[in-house]
Design a protein around this motif. Sequence first.
Motif, mmCIF file in Angstrom:
data_model
loop_
_atom_site.group_PDB
_atom_site.id
_atom_site.type_symbol
_atom_site.label_atom_id
_atom_site.label_comp_id
_atom_site.label_asym_id
_atom_site.label_seq_id
_atom_site.Cartn_x
_atom_site.Cartn_y
_atom_site.Cartn_z
ATOM 1 N N ASP A 61 42.672 49.065 42.533
ATOM 2 C CA ASP A 61 41.595 48.096 42.823
ATOM 3 C C ASP A 61 41.807 46.770 41.831
ATOM 4 O O ASP A 61 41.509 46.975 40.962
ATOM 5 N N LEU A 62 42.815 45.563 42.423
ATOM 6 C CA LEU A 62 43.183 44.727 41.463
ATOM 7 C C LEU A 62 41.977 43.867 40.949
ATOM 8 O O LEU A 62 41.844 43.234 40.023
ATOM 9 N N LYS A 63 40.758 43.703 42.125
ATOM 10 C CA LYS A 63 39.891 42.876 41.661
ATOM 11 C C LYS A 63 38.895 43.344 40.440
ATOM 12 O O LYS A 63 38.455 42.783 39.583
ATOM 13 N N ALA A 64 38.711 44.784 40.691
ATOM 14 C CA ALA A 64 37.931 45.564 39.446
ATOM 15 C C ALA A 64 38.828 45.504 38.429
ATOM 16 O O ALA A 64 37.959 45.237 37.241
ATOM 17 N N LYS A 65 40.119 45.507 38.373
ATOM 18 C CA LYS A 65 40.978 45.415 37.076
ATOM 19 C C LYS A 65 40.666 44.124 36.641
ATOM 20 O O LYS A 65 40.616 44.055 35.351
ATOM 21 N N ALA A 66 40.677 43.157 37.176
ATOM 22 C CA ALA A 66 40.522 41.648 36.775
ATOM 23 C C ALA A 66 39.031 41.581 36.118
ATOM 24 O O ALA A 66 38.943 40.926 35.152
ATOM 25 N N THR A 67 38.154 42.223 36.593
ATOM 26 C CA THR A 67 36.824 42.385 36.234
ATOM 27 C C THR A 67 36.712 42.699 34.667
ATOM 28 O O THR A 67 36.291 42.556 33.526
ATOM 29 N N GLN A 68 37.637 43.867 34.763
ATOM 30 C CA GLN A 68 37.789 44.840 33.306
ATOM 31 C C GLN A 68 38.360 44.092 32.198
ATOM 32 O O GLN A 68 37.802 43.980 31.098
ATOM 33 N N ILE A 69 39.298 43.421 32.685
ATOM 34 C CA ILE A 69 40.233 42.546 31.722
ATOM 35 C C ILE A 69 39.252 41.291 31.156
ATOM 36 O O ILE A 69 39.261 41.072 30.230
ATOM 37 N N ARG A 70 38.565 40.768 32.133
ATOM 38 C CA ARG A 70 37.879 39.452 31.717
ATOM 39 C C ARG A 70 36.668 40.079 30.516
ATOM 40 O O ARG A 70 36.475 39.317 29.735
ATOM 41 N N ALA A 71 35.938 40.984 30.853
ATOM 42 C CA ALA A 71 35.059 41.721 29.900
ATOM 43 C C ALA A 71 35.808 42.126 28.604
ATOM 44 O O ALA A 71 35.321 41.536 27.688
ATOM 45 N N THR B 254 43.263 34.999 34.931
ATOM 46 C CA THR B 254 43.191 36.656 34.781
ATOM 47 C C THR B 254 43.687 37.322 36.119
ATOM 48 O O THR B 254 44.616 38.123 36.181
ATOM 49 N N ASP B 255 43.273 36.801 37.483
ATOM 50 C CA ASP B 255 43.808 37.024 38.507
ATOM 51 C C ASP B 255 45.381 37.386 38.779
ATOM 52 O O ASP B 255 45.700 38.230 39.219
ATOM 53 N N ILE B 256 45.863 36.174 38.322
ATOM 54 C CA ILE B 256 47.307 36.034 38.613
ATOM 55 C C ILE B 256 47.904 36.916 37.834
ATOM 56 O O ILE B 256 48.867 37.887 38.037
ATOM 57 N N LEU B 257 47.489 37.172 36.491
ATOM 58 C CA LEU B 257 47.972 38.076 35.504
ATOM 59 C C LEU B 257 48.055 39.502 36.071
ATOM 60 O O LEU B 257 48.997 40.319 35.871
ATOM 61 N N VAL B 258 46.932 39.888 36.554
ATOM 62 C CA VAL B 258 46.703 41.228 37.227
ATOM 63 C C VAL B 258 47.506 41.727 38.127
ATOM 64 O O VAL B 258 47.993 42.762 38.017
ATOM 65 N N ALA B 259 47.587 40.419 39.074
ATOM 66 C CA ALA B 259 48.423 40.684 40.217
ATOM 67 C C ALA B 259 49.821 40.904 40.037
ATOM 68 O O ALA B 259 50.544 42.067 40.389
ATOM 69 N N GLY C 9 50.492 29.190 26.543
ATOM 70 C CA GLY C 9 50.525 30.141 25.450
ATOM 71 C C GLY C 9 48.960 30.062 24.796
ATOM 72 O O GLY C 9 48.756 31.343 24.198
ATOM 73 N N HIS C 10 48.195 29.305 25.066
ATOM 74 C CA HIS C 10 46.749 29.429 24.390
ATOM 75 C C HIS C 10 46.026 30.435 25.028
ATOM 76 O O HIS C 10 44.912 30.788 24.634
ATOM 77 N N CYS C 11 46.530 30.775 26.171
ATOM 78 C CA CYS C 11 45.655 31.497 26.829
ATOM 79 C C CYS C 11 46.107 33.044 27.077
ATOM 80 O O CYS C 11 46.472 33.832 27.886
ATOM 81 N N VAL C 12 46.546 33.405 25.408
ATOM 82 C CA VAL C 12 47.311 34.631 25.368
ATOM 83 C C VAL C 12 46.209 35.897 25.308
ATOM 84 O O VAL C 12 46.689 37.039 25.544
ATOM 85 N N GLU C 13 45.124 35.715 25.146
ATOM 86 C CA GLU C 13 44.049 36.951 25.092
ATOM 87 C C GLU C 13 44.076 37.677 26.513
ATOM 88 O O GLU C 13 44.069 38.868 26.237
ATOM 89 N N ALA C 14 44.172 37.132 27.464
ATOM 90 C CA ALA C 14 44.142 38.064 28.689
ATOM 91 C C ALA C 14 45.576 38.606 28.916
ATOM 92 O O ALA C 14 45.354 39.946 29.268
ATOM 93 N N LEU C 15 46.511 38.156 28.450
ATOM 94 C CA LEU C 15 47.819 38.859 28.415
ATOM 95 C C LEU C 15 47.793 39.936 27.337
ATOM 96 O O LEU C 15 48.144 41.017 27.469
ATOM 97 N N TYR C 16 47.086 39.902 26.094
ATOM 98 C CA TYR C 16 47.039 40.941 25.137
ATOM 99 C C TYR C 16 46.153 42.204 25.697
ATOM 100 O O TYR C 16 46.649 43.307 25.839
ATOM 101 N N CYS C 17 44.922 41.860 26.586
ATOM 102 C CA CYS C 17 44.381 42.794 27.171
ATOM 103 C C CYS C 17 44.982 43.539 28.099
ATOM 104 O O CYS C 17 44.920 44.873 28.188
ATOM 105 N N ILE C 18 45.874 42.937 28.960
ATOM 106 C CA ILE C 18 46.711 43.417 30.110
ATOM 107 C C ILE C 18 47.664 44.472 29.307
ATOM 108 O O ILE C 18 48.023 45.623 29.562
#
Lengths: 311, 272
Positions: free
Chosen positions: B2-12, B33-38, B64-73
């Motif tokens: 469930d990619l949507k749920a994964k994206a929500t988890q990553i955002r949290a 986040t949704d793009i990275l999760v996909a 690169g300044h939006c690295v936090e979502a990448l770290y979480c993934i």
Amino acid sequence: MSEANKQVICQVLMEKAATDKDIVVLCSDSRGSGSMTDFANAFPEQFVEVGIAEQNLVTISAGLASCGKKTVAVSPASFLSTRSMEQVKVDVAYSHTNVKLLGISGGVSYGALGMTHHSNNDIAVISSIPGMRVYIPSDRLQSRKLFEALMEDQEPAYIRVGRNAVADVYEEGNVPFTMDKATVLQEGSDVAIIACGEMVKAAQEAGRQLAEQGISAEVIDMYCLKPLDREAIQRVAAKCKAVVTIEEHVLIGGLGSMVCQTLCATHPLPVKCLTLPDTPVVTGKSQQVFDYYGLNADGIVVAAKELLGAE
Amino acid sequence: MDLKAKATQIRAQVLNMIYTAGTGHIGGDFSETDILVALYYKYLNCGPKMVENPERDRFVLSKGHCVEALYCILADKGFIPQEELATYSQFGSKYIGHPNNKVNGIEMNSGSLGHGLALGVGMALAGRMDKRSYKTYVLMGDGELAEGSVWEAAMAAAHYKLNNLIAIVDRNGLQISGTTEQVMAHGDLAGRFSAFGWNVIELEDGNDMGQICAGIEAAQAYEAGPTVIIAHTTKGKGCPSIENNVAWHHKVPTDTQYEAMQIELKAGEQHE
């Protein structure tokens, strides 16, 4: 004096590319001026043209290097060192990619073309970047030795060469070379002459002239600006009374400044730095420019005698 | 998955990370986040056991300044230990505010904008030279498209018809000083890329997982040259209290805002 340094470098690259498919040369509409046309024709699959776009040249090289390619980015030193400086800092030095930046027509090679085409601050610019190495070979024979060594390592580096063929400093079959160690051309005990690039020939000649006048000069080819061979500087400083440096570069951040910084720490000595001025350089053929600013054997002899208080 | 749920988890996780560290770019993290999760959970042929594999797909986070979502993934995927993320932005940590290749799974350093696409061109050229089948993906912000180096790279990608290169623009329309159209207008962005010789795919809702997947699959199938996916996203997506608000480029939530945003993320999940 048959070949320019860049032509010899092209030969080295072609020799290596014949058995190493990972060597890739990139040019920014500079294959002719960089003497890389032969490489481009012989190894079209290992050559990338990026057009007049030096920033792109450096970053694409870094991207290729991140995938295992041994890249050589060839562009006029003036543009490569300053227009692409941030790409060198971020994509080459910081990401630590195996990119060799070959700055062609360096210094005042394009003497009559004006300040846009002069690279009289590239040592300062590139050596100030953490992780970057800087080399300026003196003649075609040393250029070969240097590039053969560089293509065997995986580290980034900037190499500046001039546009035209220059007189040989070394002899065929007798080219002493140890990577990152300065080469002593003549031993002496009164004055040390430390030079890089095209100025090494003038230093060699000055050493001979001084000897005829009873002054013993040590002549050093400091082709390795970074890492600088500090041991060589300290060694001659321990036995000489004065130091003359000479370079095709401004004083700030150049060879002379680096030598002074080294000496201050352990062997304070009178030093005369022969450099290009902190103004737009007079235009003309490079030898005319050198002579105008005293960047020649006579200039070195005068400086050495002044420092030694000799007549 | 469930990619949507994964994206929500990553955002949290991103919210926690930025709130705890007191720094980060939450608006752009949430829009991408949704793009990275996909990419990471469905399309990228890469994983913790493949980081040295020459056939791995390459990914460059040019914004690169939006690295936090990448770290979480990367932590969630096992590239890096989850517990190390607690050091984010702390003294001496390798988990700094921009991607760096000391972190397992990150190919190249970025952070200075406008470099990623040219890196991608180099990676794609290398893939072609070595006859490898990997693809290179570059995620850019829309503000960074004002950098001239992006267009140097766009030219080269089209010149070499790099069909193994896929660029994605996180087109949230905002940058630090205002809207992109106020700061430096892109106008007909699709037209610009098209004029440069790129295949262009526009996603009306770049946070919609169905559209993202369809866009990536269409890009993968295109053989004549490079493709750019212009994903019209919402900055701050997932927390209505910060969505489309330029102030949330790199604002750090207060205690009250943090609690409210947690509730918003949970509510969004329940609506799905």
